[in-house]
Design a protein around this motif. Structure first.
Motif, PDB file in Angstrom:
ATOM      1  N   ASP A  60      72.145  31.651  47.753  1.00 48.64           N
ATOM      2  CA  ASP A  60      71.412  30.535  48.358  1.00 48.64           C
ATOM      3  C   ASP A  60      69.962  30.504  47.892  1.00 48.64           C
ATOM      4  OD1 ASP A  60      73.698  29.805  49.656  1.00 48.64           O
ATOM      5  OD2 ASP A  60      73.092  30.534  51.629  1.00 48.64           O
ATOM      6  N   ALA A  61      69.325  31.680  47.776  1.00 48.72           N
ATOM      7  CA  ALA A  61      67.934  31.723  47.324  1.00 48.72           C
ATOM      8  C   ALA A  61      67.800  31.216  45.894  1.00 48.72           C
ATOM      9  CB  ALA A  61      67.392  33.144  47.431  1.00 48.72           C
ATOM     10  N   VAL A  62      68.714  31.624  45.023  1.00 47.02           N
ATOM     11  CA  VAL A  62      68.668  31.219  43.615  1.00 47.02           C
ATOM     12  C   VAL A  62      68.914  29.723  43.477  1.00 47.02           C
ATOM     13  CG1 VAL A  62      69.983  31.406  41.468  1.00 47.02           C
ATOM     14  CG2 VAL A  62      69.173  33.469  42.622  1.00 47.02           C
ATOM     15  N   ARG A  63      69.876  29.221  44.232  1.00 46.55           N
ATOM     16  CA  ARG A  63      70.159  27.781  44.153  1.00 46.55           C
ATOM     17  C   ARG A  63      68.986  26.959  44.666  1.00 46.55           C
ATOM     18  NH1 ARG A  63      76.519  27.936  46.155  1.00 46.55           N
ATOM     19  NH2 ARG A  63      77.356  28.757  44.172  1.00 46.55           N
ATOM     20  N   ALA A  64      68.336  27.427  45.727  1.00 41.22           N
ATOM     21  CA  ALA A  64      67.181  26.709  46.265  1.00 41.22           C
ATOM     22  C   ALA A  64      66.042  26.649  45.260  1.00 41.22           C
ATOM     23  CB  ALA A  64      66.717  27.363  47.559  1.00 41.22           C
ATOM     24  N   LEU A  65      65.946  27.651  44.393  1.00 40.48           N
ATOM     25  CA  LEU A  65      64.906  27.688  43.367  1.00 40.48           C
ATOM     26  C   LEU A  65      65.250  26.831  42.151  1.00 40.48           C
ATOM     27  CD1 LEU A  65      64.008  31.495  43.425  1.00 40.48           C
ATOM     28  CD2 LEU A  65      62.516  29.613  44.140  1.00 40.48           C
TER      29      LEU A  65
ATOM     30  N   LEU B 122      61.522  35.160  51.646  1.00 39.65           N
ATOM     31  CA  LEU B 122      60.862  36.269  50.961  1.00 39.65           C
ATOM     32  C   LEU B 122      61.335  36.364  49.514  1.00 39.65           C
ATOM     33  CD1 LEU B 122      59.119  38.853  50.998  1.00 39.65           C
ATOM     34  CD2 LEU B 122      61.096  40.059  51.968  1.00 39.65           C
ATOM     35  N   THR B 123      62.633  36.245  49.321  1.00 38.97           N
ATOM     36  CA  THR B 123      63.197  36.321  47.977  1.00 38.97           C
ATOM     37  C   THR B 123      62.727  35.158  47.112  1.00 38.97           C
ATOM     38  OG1 THR B 123      65.166  37.438  48.853  1.00 38.97           O
ATOM     39  CG2 THR B 123      65.354  36.446  46.669  1.00 38.97           C
ATOM     40  N   ARG B 124      62.819  33.948  47.650  1.00 34.04           N
ATOM     41  CA  ARG B 124      62.429  32.765  46.874  1.00 34.04           C
ATOM     42  C   ARG B 124      60.974  32.851  46.415  1.00 34.04           C
ATOM     43  NH1 ARG B 124      64.928  29.914  51.165  1.00 34.04           N
ATOM     44  NH2 ARG B 124      62.856  29.274  51.898  1.00 34.04           N
ATOM     45  N   ASP B 125      60.090  33.151  47.355  1.00 32.79           N
ATOM     46  CA  ASP B 125      58.665  33.151  47.017  1.00 32.79           C
ATOM     47  C   ASP B 125      58.329  34.211  45.972  1.00 32.79           C
ATOM     48  OD1 ASP B 125      58.397  31.148  48.859  1.00 32.79           O
ATOM     49  OD2 ASP B 125      57.460  32.383  50.407  1.00 32.79           O
ATOM     50  N   THR B 126      58.927  35.380  46.102  1.00 26.08           N
ATOM     51  CA  THR B 126      58.560  36.475  45.200  1.00 26.08           C
ATOM     52  C   THR B 126      59.210  36.306  43.827  1.00 26.08           C
ATOM     53  OG1 THR B 126      58.544  37.858  47.200  1.00 26.08           O
ATOM     54  CG2 THR B 126      58.231  38.961  45.111  1.00 26.08           C
ATOM     55  N   VAL B 127      60.444  35.848  43.778  1.00 30.62           N
ATOM     56  CA  VAL B 127      61.079  35.562  42.487  1.00 30.62           C
ATOM     57  C   VAL B 127      60.288  34.492  41.745  1.00 30.62           C
ATOM     58  CG1 VAL B 127      63.101  34.492  41.403  1.00 30.62           C
ATOM     59  CG2 VAL B 127      63.411  36.301  43.090  1.00 30.62           C
TER      60      VAL B 127
ATOM     61  N   VAL C  33      54.669  45.095  58.671  1.00 26.99           N
ATOM     62  CA  VAL C  33      55.209  43.742  58.820  1.00 26.99           C
ATOM     63  C   VAL C  33      54.457  42.789  57.899  1.00 26.99           C
ATOM     64  CG1 VAL C  33      55.686  41.885  60.467  1.00 26.99           C
ATOM     65  CG2 VAL C  33      55.798  44.269  61.215  1.00 26.99           C
ATOM     66  N   LEU C  34      55.180  41.839  57.314  1.00 24.86           N
ATOM     67  CA  LEU C  34      54.581  40.866  56.412  1.00 24.86           C
ATOM     68  C   LEU C  34      53.868  39.768  57.190  1.00 24.86           C
ATOM     69  CD1 LEU C  34      57.468  40.385  53.820  1.00 24.86           C
ATOM     70  CD2 LEU C  34      55.415  41.799  53.566  1.00 24.86           C
ATOM     71  N   ALA C  35      52.689  39.405  56.738  1.00 26.94           N
ATOM     72  CA  ALA C  35      52.010  38.234  57.266  1.00 26.94           C
ATOM     73  C   ALA C  35      52.610  36.991  56.620  1.00 26.94           C
ATOM     74  CB  ALA C  35      50.512  38.315  56.971  1.00 26.94           C
ATOM     75  N   GLY C  36      52.649  35.904  57.340  1.00 30.84           N
ATOM     76  CA  GLY C  36      53.145  34.654  56.771  1.00 30.84           C
ATOM     77  C   GLY C  36      54.646  34.525  56.743  1.00 30.84           C
ATOM     78  N   LEU C  37      55.347  35.452  57.379  1.00 33.82           N
ATOM     79  CA  LEU C  37      56.808  35.368  57.458  1.00 33.82           C
ATOM     80  C   LEU C  37      57.181  35.595  58.923  1.00 33.82           C
ATOM     81  CD1 LEU C  37      59.112  34.982  55.344  1.00 33.82           C
ATOM     82  CD2 LEU C  37      59.443  37.459  55.423  1.00 33.82           C
ATOM     83  N   PRO C  38      57.075  34.564  59.751  1.00 34.26           N
ATOM     84  CA  PRO C  38      57.175  34.732  61.209  1.00 34.26           C
ATOM     85  C   PRO C  38      58.488  35.354  61.652  1.00 34.26           C
ATOM     86  CG  PRO C  38      56.386  32.525  60.643  1.00 34.26           C
ATOM     87  CD  PRO C  38      56.842  33.158  59.368  1.00 34.26           C
ATOM     88  N   MET C  39      58.399  36.257  62.620  1.00 36.68           N
ATOM     89  CA  MET C  39      59.590  36.857  63.192  1.00 36.68           C
ATOM     90  C   MET C  39      60.418  35.833  63.970  1.00 36.68           C
ATOM     91  SD  MET C  39      60.129  40.027  62.478  1.00 36.68           S
ATOM     92  CE  MET C  39      59.328  41.495  61.827  1.00 36.68           C
ATOM     93  N   SER C  40      59.832  34.656  64.259  1.00 33.50           N
ATOM     94  CA  SER C  40      60.587  33.604  64.942  1.00 33.50           C
ATOM     95  C   SER C  40      61.655  33.001  64.043  1.00 33.50           C
ATOM     96  CB  SER C  40      59.636  32.503  65.415  1.00 33.50           C
ATOM     97  OG  SER C  40      58.918  31.950  64.308  1.00 33.50           O
ATOM     98  N   MET C  41      61.524  33.186  62.741  1.00 28.85           N
ATOM     99  CA  MET C  41      62.577  32.763  61.813  1.00 28.85           C
ATOM    100  C   MET C  41      63.765  33.697  61.955  1.00 28.85           C
ATOM    101  SD  MET C  41      60.108  32.202  58.482  1.00 28.85           S
ATOM    102  CE  MET C  41      61.421  31.770  57.338  1.00 28.85           C
ATOM    103  N   SER C  42      64.955  33.213  61.629  1.00 25.33           N
ATOM    104  CA  SER C  42      66.139  34.067  61.684  1.00 25.33           C
ATOM    105  C   SER C  42      66.082  35.093  60.559  1.00 25.33           C
ATOM    106  CB  SER C  42      67.408  33.234  61.552  1.00 25.33           C
ATOM    107  OG  SER C  42      67.574  32.794  60.209  1.00 25.33           O
ATOM    108  N   PRO C  43      66.807  36.222  60.697  1.00 23.82           N
ATOM    109  CA  PRO C  43      66.829  37.201  59.603  1.00 23.82           C
ATOM    110  C   PRO C  43      67.248  36.603  58.266  1.00 23.82           C
ATOM    111  CG  PRO C  43      67.752  38.167  61.583  1.00 23.82           C
ATOM    112  CD  PRO C  43      67.551  36.706  61.883  1.00 23.82           C
ATOM    113  N   VAL C  44      68.238  35.725  58.275  1.00 28.91           N
ATOM    114  CA  VAL C  44      68.687  35.113  57.019  1.00 28.91           C
ATOM    115  C   VAL C  44      67.578  34.258  56.420  1.00 28.91           C
ATOM    116  CG1 VAL C  44      70.306  33.474  56.008  1.00 28.91           C
ATOM    117  CG2 VAL C  44      71.127  35.166  57.639  1.00 28.91           C
ATOM    118  N   GLN C  45      66.899  33.469  57.256  1.00 34.63           N
ATOM    119  CA  GLN C  45      65.811  32.628  56.761  1.00 34.63           C
ATOM    120  C   GLN C  45      64.676  33.472  56.192  1.00 34.63           C
ATOM    121  OE1 GLN C  45      65.099  30.544  60.452  1.00 34.63           O
ATOM    122  NE2 GLN C  45      66.033  28.655  59.684  1.00 34.63           N
ATOM    123  N   ARG C  46      64.340  34.571  56.849  1.00 35.37           N
ATOM    124  CA  ARG C  46      63.250  35.426  56.378  1.00 35.37           C
ATOM    125  C   ARG C  46      63.616  36.085  55.048  1.00 35.37           C
ATOM    126  NH1 ARG C  46      61.221  39.667  58.900  1.00 35.37           N
ATOM    127  NH2 ARG C  46      59.030  39.060  58.799  1.00 35.37           N
TER     128      ARG C  46
END
Length: 608
Positions: free
Chosen positions: A147-152, A82-87, A65-78
């Motif tokens: 959505d991830a690309v547009r947010a970036l 994850l995609t935004r930060d790593t890209v 499991v990844l640290a800093g990516l809370p399971m309390s977030m929805s699957p879509v949000q996670r």
């Protein structure tokens, strides 16, 4: 239909010697996110796998499991975070700006977040009939990527690739083809996948999940352990990289793939598909088996996959003394099986291994299975010499992919960002086709249904999504006038599907069953989005390269044509079966199919 899979008589560009630089890379893993931080942890034999909370009864409650990516977030949000930060990290590492209009995102995932959210489609579990609802309304499987690309703030829309556990690798393969063709100069590509209840339940009921621990290539191996993560690399044409004095982490010099054509989930037990994928990749790189120095194996820890890799590598590299043969390592014991991200994560490990001349130990491996003939590190890192490395992945739906990397020089230059060029010059030589090298359609087909409902399989113990059967109908129609020629070379027939929906209905059915803790293993395997395109491989024995783009035809067909041209030009495929699924108006679904061949093959057939 607004976009057709038929390219007309578009030319196949002349073979291109464009070198592909890896100028940026980043990952997010259960061991951390720093490149050297994680690499050091791997060399030390550490693992990110441990107890992970679950509400369901599973064969194993461990996961990475990844640290800093809370399971309390929805699957879509996670998935999107994850995609935004790593890209963003990969683009920064390349010394580029996210708003650079030259950047094309090519993003891969397997199931992504889609089996754990309401997609806006009500499904009758008995008939498979779907009715629209007023819920979230997610009707496109590339929505997470868009959505991830547009947010970036990126300029170009993403291409979304979904070929199960080979999605990350195939994203690099697609990006390589786009750059070599001249369609793109720079791509950020790779994969992201999150841990969800549906994935854990599915692998538990399929019994691919280990009841003990992940021990790839060990005599006691009994399954895999899931993880989550992301990795993206920036691939750049040598022309662009040299112009801005970019640093090279290494070079992607070849890629190849093959389909098992045997099962929605199980691999080809003969190992032939691994051999085909590696052979095609080495041929694309103009290298041979004797040139390979190191291999990151798929190493999932399942008895079936480990046996397939052992057979394939023995056939490719021999079973004699260890000296002179490539060293093999595997990292899923440290990262968990990150599904659609694993190919990109492992691509980075190959580049770091080539940089340092060392590979980490295979976590959990103590007694190497006797049929594994190549040297593999046990208990500690191993040194090797050489500059050529492979990364191999095996995925549900029979998707097998191999990437070939060459190490960089010991002292790369420091990246130097240049102002964005909104219209980078194309190399004219790429636009001039050799005489008689056109790509033509030798077969056309279509299939239409007002509703996508469950189709009873002609094959026992097989479930496939309703769209997969509609694709199969369109392919049957296209084959009606050319079946003899195409099926005579079925082992070299490639397949590409472009669909924004893929297995949406089956994923929705799985999602609705998750709260009860009861997931059908057949439905789970059939929900893999890539299987919407790979069913035809199983039905017809097509064992050539295969791809599924989970995007609209308008967005994906140009890239699909580029890849098809390359496969035909290089000889990786004799024919390409290209299908496009039109987004429905109401409930009417249309799939169009073109069977593509090099102009020379079509002309020869006409003369015959």
């Amino acid at each position: 239909m607004t976009a057709s899979p038929d390219p007309g008589t578009e030319p196949i560009p002349a073979p291109d010697a464009t070198d592909i630089w890896v100028t940026g890379m980043a990952w997010t893993t259960a061991l951390g996110s720093g490149l050297d931080e994680v690499w050091t942890a791997l060399l030390e034999g550490r693992t990110g796998i441990g107890p992970a909370r679950t509400e369901h009864r599973l064969r194993n409650t461990d996961a990475a499991v990844l640290a800093g990516l809370p399971m309390s977030m929805s699957p879509v949000q996670r998935q999107q975070a994850l995609t935004r930060d790593t890209v963003a990290a990969a683009v920064r590492d390349a010394g580029l700006d996210l708003a650079d209009p030259r950047l094309r995102p090519v993003l891969g995932t397997s199931y992504g977040p889609h089996m754990d959210v309401d997609t806006g489609v009500d499904v009758d579990m008995d008939t498979g009939a779907a009715t629209d609802t007023d819920s979230l309304g997610v009707r496109r499987l590339d929505r997470w990527a868009v959505d991830a690309v547009r947010a970036l703030g990126m300029v170009k829309d993403p291409l979304s690739v979904t070929t199960a556990c080979s999605s990350g690798s195939d994203s690099l393969l697609v990006a390589m083809e786009l750059i070599r063709s001249g369609a793109e100069d720079i791509c950020v590509c790779g994969g992201a996948d999150i841990l969800t209840a549906a994935k854990r339940l599915g692998h538990s009921v399929l019994e691919t999940m280990s009841p003990t621990s992940l021990r790839a290539f060990d005599t006691r191996h009994d399954g895999t352990i899931l993880g989550e993560g992301a990795a993206f690399v920036v691939l750049e044409s040598g022309r662009s990289a040299r112009a801005r004095h970019a640093r090279a982490h290494g070079f992607l010099v070849g890629a190849g793939s093959a389909n098992d054509a045997v099962s929605p989930a199980a691999p080809d037990a003969s190992g032939e598909s691994v051999v085909r994928a590696v052979t095609r990749a080495l041929r694309a790189a103009n290298r041979g088996a004797a040139d390979v120095d190191v291999i990151n194996a798929h190493g999932s820890g399942t008895p079936a996959n480990d046996a397939v890799e052992a057979l394939g590598y023995t056939r490719l590299f021999g079973a004699g003394p260890a000296a002179g043969r490539p060293t093999v390592f595997a990292t899923k014991g440290a990262f968990g099986h990150t599904l659609g991200a694993t190919g990109a994560i492992e691509a980075i490990t190959v580049l770091l291994a080539l940089r340092d001349g060392a590979v980490p130990p295979v976590h959990g491996l103590t007694r190497v299975r006797p049929d594994f003939a190549l040297p593999v590190p046990v208990g500690g890192p191993a040194a090797f010499t050489g500059r050529l490395g492979l990364s191999t992945t095996l995925g549900f739906g029979g998707f097998n992919t191999c990437l070939v990397f060459e190490g960089a020089t010991p002292e790369p230059t420091t990246p130097e960002a240049l102002p964005p060029d909104p219209a980078p010059p194309r190399q004219a030589a790429r636009e001039v086709p050799p005489e008689g090298a056109g790509m033509v359609a030798v077969g056309h087909g279509r299939a239409v249904r007002d509703e996508l409902t469950v189709v009873r399989s002609r094959i026992p113990s097989l479930y496939a999504d309703p769209l997969a059967w509609l694709v199969a109908d369109a392919v049957e129609d296209a084959l009606s006038g050319c079946a003899d020629d195409v099926l005579a070379v079925r082992e070299d027939v490639a397949t590409i599907l472009v669909s924004a929906e893929c297995t949406l209905r089956t994923m929705e059915a799985v999602a609705r069953s998750v709260p009860s803790g009861r997931v059908s293993p057949l439905r789970f395997a059939g929900a893999s989005p890539g299987s919407a395109g790979s069913l035809v491989c199983l039905l017809h024995g097509f064992k050539g390269p295969s791809l599924t783009f989970s995007t609209t035809p308008e967005a994906g067909l140009s890239a699909a044509h580029t890849v098809a041209r390359s496969w035909l030009r290089s000889g990786a495929a004799s024919y390409v079966v290209l299908c496009a699924h039109e987004e429905p108006e109401g409930r009417r679904h249309l799939v169009q199919c073109s069977i593509l061949a090099p102009h020379t093959r079509a002309a020869s057939a006409d003369r015959g």
